[in-house]
Motif scaffolding. Structure first.
Motif, PDB file in Angstrom:
ATOM      1  N   PRO A 593      -4.544   3.512  -2.556  1.00 59.63           N
ATOM      2  CA  PRO A 593      -4.476   4.948  -2.862  1.00 59.63           C
ATOM      3  C   PRO A 593      -3.568   5.202  -4.069  1.00 59.63           C
ATOM      4  O   PRO A 593      -2.702   4.391  -4.407  1.00 59.63           O
ATOM      5  N   ALA A 594      -3.743   6.344  -4.707  1.00 62.03           N
ATOM      6  CA  ALA A 594      -2.988   6.669  -5.929  1.00 62.03           C
ATOM      7  C   ALA A 594      -1.493   6.758  -5.670  1.00 62.03           C
ATOM      8  O   ALA A 594      -0.682   6.435  -6.529  1.00 62.03           O
ATOM      9  N   ASP A 595      -1.103   7.186  -4.456  1.00 66.43           N
ATOM     10  CA  ASP A 595       0.319   7.356  -4.156  1.00 66.43           C
ATOM     11  C   ASP A 595       0.907   6.140  -3.438  1.00 66.43           C
ATOM     12  O   ASP A 595       1.979   6.211  -2.835  1.00 66.43           O
ATOM     13  N   PHE A 596       0.223   5.001  -3.512  1.00 64.78           N
ATOM     14  CA  PHE A 596       0.687   3.797  -2.814  1.00 64.78           C
ATOM     15  C   PHE A 596       2.020   3.318  -3.387  1.00 64.78           C
ATOM     16  O   PHE A 596       2.191   3.249  -4.603  1.00 64.78           O
ATOM     17  N   GLN A 597       2.977   3.005  -2.490  1.00 65.07           N
ATOM     18  CA  GLN A 597       4.267   2.462  -2.891  1.00 65.07           C
ATOM     19  C   GLN A 597       4.458   1.116  -2.215  1.00 65.07           C
ATOM     20  O   GLN A 597       4.304   0.993  -1.004  1.00 65.07           O
ATOM     21  N   VAL A 598       4.825   0.125  -3.028  1.00 69.48           N
ATOM     22  CA  VAL A 598       4.928  -1.237  -2.509  1.00 69.48           C
ATOM     23  C   VAL A 598       5.981  -1.353  -1.427  1.00 69.48           C
ATOM     24  O   VAL A 598       5.817  -2.069  -0.453  1.00 69.48           O
ATOM     25  N   ASP A 599       7.095  -0.623  -1.573  1.00 69.95           N
ATOM     26  CA  ASP A 599       8.216  -0.809  -0.654  1.00 69.95           C
ATOM     27  C   ASP A 599       8.179   0.157   0.528  1.00 69.95           C
ATOM     28  O   ASP A 599       9.171   0.327   1.226  1.00 69.95           O
ATOM     29  N   GLY A 605       2.041  -2.839   9.192  1.00 73.44           N
ATOM     30  CA  GLY A 605       1.503  -4.043   8.567  1.00 73.44           C
ATOM     31  C   GLY A 605       2.249  -4.412   7.301  1.00 73.44           C
ATOM     32  O   GLY A 605       2.635  -5.563   7.101  1.00 73.44           O
ATOM     33  N   LEU A 606       2.475  -3.418   6.426  1.00 70.83           N
ATOM     34  CA  LEU A 606       3.204  -3.683   5.186  1.00 70.83           C
ATOM     35  C   LEU A 606       4.638  -4.096   5.465  1.00 70.83           C
ATOM     36  O   LEU A 606       5.193  -4.964   4.791  1.00 70.83           O
ATOM     37  N   TYR A 607       5.225  -3.473   6.465  1.00 70.41           N
ATOM     38  CA  TYR A 607       6.592  -3.829   6.853  1.00 70.41           C
ATOM     39  C   TYR A 607       6.673  -5.304   7.231  1.00 70.41           C
ATOM     40  O   TYR A 607       7.571  -6.037   6.797  1.00 70.41           O
ATOM     41  N   LEU A 608       5.702  -5.764   8.028  1.00 67.31           N
ATOM     42  CA  LEU A 608       5.679  -7.174   8.438  1.00 67.31           C
ATOM     43  C   LEU A 608       5.423  -8.095   7.250  1.00 67.31           C
ATOM     44  O   LEU A 608       6.066  -9.139   7.112  1.00 67.31           O
TER      45      LEU A 608
END
Length: 639
Positions: A593-599, A605-608
């Protein structure tokens, strides 16, 4: 006549009690550092003791600076040639700083090596008192590691040394430590008697303040919160004499919280946090932060509870599995209160994984202890056999000079040696078989538990058809658990004692399970795997790679394939020099998505994924390329 440094040290104590200003501290620090910079062996015993006193007092102001300074003082103490008496004083200050910094293993190692160096060198009363102090702080280290039996042994040894030295102040400290340990072991009646005896033994306000605080904790553990508050308020009245005022405010905050006086609890915890921050007390800071979480959770302010929990998590070492498990359990409670079942279940599973890891480590430690005993005994048996062989050779040489009769005796001795060696070999083989059996039992039990849990989750997924959100959460947890159970199965399949796994076969089994779990007859999921078939990877590293692939694929299936009739995923694992790997993951979904932030930490899921990549000393990059593209650089030596 006082030296300039001694004069400023006296001034330092005065200012500390009346509010130390930055300019005065800077002046004293410059003098102390100037003295510490002198060549080793040039300072007198009195000057080194002044430096140690400065470092000890600095603990109350800035723990990190105190640790750095005492490390520079230690070589000066070592150069005095006084049998180590002043050096032991410096070691105690160093140990105190390590305890405050929550570096418990380093603290225990320092003290154990120091005791080995100094114990038994002198019967002088002051020397015995210093040995007692080393044992006392070793007891603190093991107490804070929750190894209470070892802590009790070291406290008892310390008390014996203090009795021999005639040191009344430290005798009181030893009695207090024993009472404190009785509280932790839930022997409340004996602990209370010991504390009351201490109050009757001295009028010292420092001792009274500490004992009142401990009696408050003892009453809280028994659910007597009003009585606990009375004792803690008495302790607060003696706060000016306290060596650890942050713990007084912390316990006061806990008492107010249990009495549901949340505003007062928040104020007391804030005072404790301010002292911890000022002095750099990481361990106490973590305790304060955890109690802020409990306070806001109980008072219903879940947003602030999560905020403080994130701050507490940043303070916890990744290797501290016990505190990690506590944090994940608290996160699960917060998400459960918010009815966010996906995150609640995920964090409960993480908590269980960490608890299982702790139990596995304890079993491995037991096995390691048996192995060490086995190796020691095997060495002793070999030495005995070698000694017998040498004795036999000497006998044979003697007998050769005695003719045929001696030859007969030599043959008889050889027969006896052969029988001896045969029996010893049988004993060694029996011990080896016992160790191997323990290893096999542990692996089988772990594998069976994982398979059983997977079966339960798969059954639950089928039963939750009318609750799609709950079904999705259980399906994701099932996939995570499967990545671990597949690893155990592969290690078992490849043979007993294996610590590496064929990475292609392992990832292939995971991706096949993902295709079955997230695909359907009308919309099949295709996952293409490219990994070296002959490459074997350490089991711990392989599990983390498998979990990363699992989380990325799960994320694609949840968010990227809604409008894709033929979803596809491509997974590439490419070996790099120096035991590094590049993982490239792509899908043909809708992209980021356009507002995606890596951190971001909003996605479990991203946290893991971020934590798993961090554990492999790697880094991760996300991009859009006709779908989502993720590249991970991983260092398998870090596993």
């Amino acid at each position: 006549m006082l030296s300039s440094f001694q004069f400023y040290l006296v001034l330092f104590f005065f200012l500390l009690g009346n509010g130390l200003n930055g300019q005065s501290l800077d002046s004293l620090r410059q003098l102390a550092e100037g003295a510490a910079e002198k060549a080793y062996g040039t300072l007198t015993e009195a000057e080194v003791q002044d430096l140690i006193s400065y470092a000890d007092t600095l603990l109350r102001v800035d723990n990190d600076q105190s640790l750095a300074f005492i490390r520079r003082v230690l070589p000066h103490a070592r150069a005095l040639g006084d049998k180590g008496k002043v050096e032991m004083q410096a070691i105690v200050v160093y140990a105190n700083g390590l305890l405050a910094a929550n570096e418990l293993d380093s603290c225990a190692s320092l003290l154990e090596s120091s005791i080995a160096r100094f114990e038994g060198k002198s019967e002088e009363a002051s020397y015995l008192g210093h040995i007692g102090s080393l044992y006392q702080y070793l007891g603190f280290a093991y107490r804070d590691k929750s190894e209470f039996v070892s802590a009790a042994e070291h406290f008892n040894t310390a008390a014996a040394y203090f009795d021999r030295s005639g040191d009344q102040r430290n005798q009181l400290a030893a009695k207090y430590n024993q009472a404190n340990l009785l509280t932790r072991l839930e022997n409340y009646e004996r602990a209370e008697q010991s504390y009351e005896e201490l109050l009757g033994m001295t009028e010292n306000p420092v001792v009274h303040g500490v004992v009142f605080s401990s009696l408050g904790i003892l009453n809280m553990k028994q659910g007597k919160y009003s009585e606990a508050l009375d004792f803690l308020l008495k302790s607060e009245g003696l706060i000016d004499y306290a060596n650890e005022p942050e713990l007084t405010y912390l316990n006061l905050g806990i008492a107010y919280m249990n009495l549901e006086r949340y505003s007062l609890a928040e104020g007391a915890l804030a005072q404790a946090a301010a002292i911890c921050k000022q002095r750099g007390l990481k361990r106490s800071f973590l305790l304060v932060w955890n109690n802020f979480v409990k306070l806001y959770y109980r008072s219903g302010d879940l947003g602030r509870a999560r905020e403080f929990l994130d701050l507490a998590e940043e303070q916890v070492s990744p290797s501290n599995l016990t505190e990690q498990a506590v944090i994940y359990e608290m996160k699960a409670k917060i998400y459960e209160a918010e009815q966010d079942w996906e995150h609640a279940l995920a964090f409960l599973k993480l908590k269980q994984i960490y608890k299982d890891s702790i139990e596995s480590m304890e079993k491995l430690e037991a096995i390691s202890e048996i192995e060490a005993k086995y190796q020691t005994q095997q060495k002793e048996l070999k030495n005995q056999a070698l000694l017998r062989e040498n004795e036999l050779q000497a006998q044979i040489n003697s007998n050769q000079r005695m003719g045929l009769g001696g030859l007969g005796l030599g043959v008889l001795a050889l027969s006896g040696l052969s029988l001896f060696l045969y029996r010893q070999r049988q004993r060694i083989q029996a011990q080896k078989s016992e160790i191997e059996l323990l290893h096999r039992e542990q692996r089988h039990r772990m594998m069976n538990n994982l398979v059983f849990a997977n079966s339960l989750m798969s059954l639950q997924v089928r039963r939750l058809k009318e609750q799609p959100e709950a079904q999705q959460a259980v399906r994701e947890a099932d996939a995570r658990l499967r990545a671990m159970s597949v690893l155990q199965s592969r290690l078992h399949h490849d043979g007993e004692g294996q610590k590496t796994v064929g990475i292609h076969a392992y990832l292939e089994e995971i991706t096949t399970a993902l295709q079955r779990s997230f695909g359907s007859p009308d919309k099949p999921l295709r996952i293409h795997l490219h990994a070296p078939e002959s490459e074997r990877v350490d089991g711990e590293a392989a599990m983390r790679i498998g979990l990363i692939v699992n989380e990325l694929a799960t994320n694609s299936c949840k968010h990227a394939f809604a409008g894709q009739a033929a979803p596809q995923i491509d997974v590439r694992l490419e070996p790099q020099p120096d035991n590094r790997y590049r993982l490239i993951y792509t899908d043909n979904g809708s992209g980021l998505p356009a507002d995606f932030q890596v951190d971001t930490k909003q996605s479990m899921g991203l946290y893991l994924i971020h934590n798993l990549v961090k554990q492999l000393n790697g880094h991760i990059a996300f991009s859009n390329n006709e779908g989502t593209r993720v590249e991970c650089e991983l260092d398998l030596k870090a596993a």
